[in-house]
Design a protein around this motif. Sequence first.
Motif, short mmCIF file in Angstrom:
data_model
loop_
_atom_site.label_atom_id
_atom_site.label_comp_id
_atom_site.label_asym_id
_atom_site.label_seq_id
_atom_site.Cartn_x
_atom_site.Cartn_y
_atom_site.Cartn_z
N GLY A 34 33.66 33.37 45.94
CA GLY A 34 32.77 34.32 46.59
C GLY A 34 33.19 34.70 47.99
N LYS A 81 38.28 34.76 45.31
CA LYS A 81 37.28 35.61 44.66
C LYS A 81 36.30 34.76 43.86
CE LYS A 81 36.94 39.80 41.81
NZ LYS A 81 36.18 39.29 40.66
N SER A 112 36.25 40.11 47.55
CA SER A 112 35.85 40.98 46.45
C SER A 112 37.00 41.93 46.16
CB SER A 112 34.59 41.78 46.82
OG SER A 112 34.80 42.49 48.02
N ARG A 122 37.23 40.91 52.42
CA ARG A 122 36.41 39.72 52.66
C ARG A 122 34.98 40.00 52.25
NH1 ARG A 122 39.31 38.76 57.96
NH2 ARG A 122 37.63 39.89 58.99
N SER A 123 34.34 38.98 51.73
CA SER A 123 32.91 39.09 51.42
C SER A 123 32.12 38.88 52.70
CB SER A 123 32.51 38.02 50.39
OG SER A 123 32.58 36.73 50.98
N GLU A 124 30.81 39.09 52.59
CA GLU A 124 29.96 38.89 53.76
C GLU A 124 30.01 37.44 54.24
OE1 GLU A 124 25.34 39.75 55.12
OE2 GLU A 124 26.03 40.29 53.12
N PRO A 163 31.16 44.84 53.60
CA PRO A 163 30.86 43.60 54.34
C PRO A 163 31.11 43.75 55.84
CG PRO A 163 32.06 43.10 52.34
CD PRO A 163 32.09 44.60 52.49
#
Length: 326
Positions: free
Chosen positions: A284, A281, A287, A299-301, A134
């Motif tokens: 979203g 998580k 991850s 961190r996610s996008e 990400p």
Amino acid sequence: MLELSFTAADVAYTRFAFSPLWEVVASVWQLKGGVGHDVHAPWLAQARDRLKGYDWRLLHDLVPAHVIPAFLCPPPTAPLPELADELATVRATPDEQVAREVAAIPEIPAVPDTGELAEVIEGYWDRVLAPFWPRVRTLLEADVQYRARRLTTGGASALFADLNPAVTWRDERLFIEHRRVSGRRGLRGKGLLLVPSAFVWPRVFSITVPGWQPTLRYPPRGVGDLWTERHTAPSAALVGVFGASRARLLAELDNPASTTALAARTGLTAGGVSQHLTALKAAGLVSAHRAGRFVLYARSEVAEHLLTPDARKGRPARTAERPFPG
């Protein structure tokens, strides 16, 4: 010097794409001492540690210092492919093509089985790239947005003007300085595929073999800051939405970290951190990736965009920067 000539159709079909598989290949090149590895030194230290005990020799041996077989890094056919999509292309490569390309590179000791190779790449990705993807992808997206504006406002000459010192646009032709590649090529009406790549800095890589869209891989703007840890105070807005603890955890995930590390840095209990991460998580925003004995959270996008400077209006400014932690 490689010279690429453009027709009007070639300019029209010039496009951008990302390639997780190419980042795998380029990162291996860096691990083997590629030029510019000092920029990636913080990542390299962690990657070497996380690869201990993992047998990735099949991938390692396929990335010599100067020439990389085309079947290992085919240009992406979609703008935003998943690694699994690109590995499906590798698995489908005819055996005779693999053997022919490997035979042309004396440094590669043996012809690999593409199915086994794909499995090794997946393991490598999970250990050393997936937790950081990400962050890398955010950098690549920013570069594409910048270059798209350049193309829209100034045409091809503006697009290529500051792409890389090795790249020059003149008289509807693109000149690329290569140590071992030279000649004149037409783009055959397919245009040029531009693939920003974090791990190629400071060089550019090109592919002009028949069967694929001609491709130029180049380092994005801002890559020198990619592995700098920036301590970010979460905005009041994020605290209001997520709560102080979860907002703090998101801010601490500038780099992937384990539950234990996050607990030590935030003062929260390991159990509390685990509960918050589970909730993040599920939403979203983070991850989880296993790296040997540890599970690393990243961190996610979506979360990366939430914590970019433009998104944090009214927030405290980013403060003390320090090198990427080990």
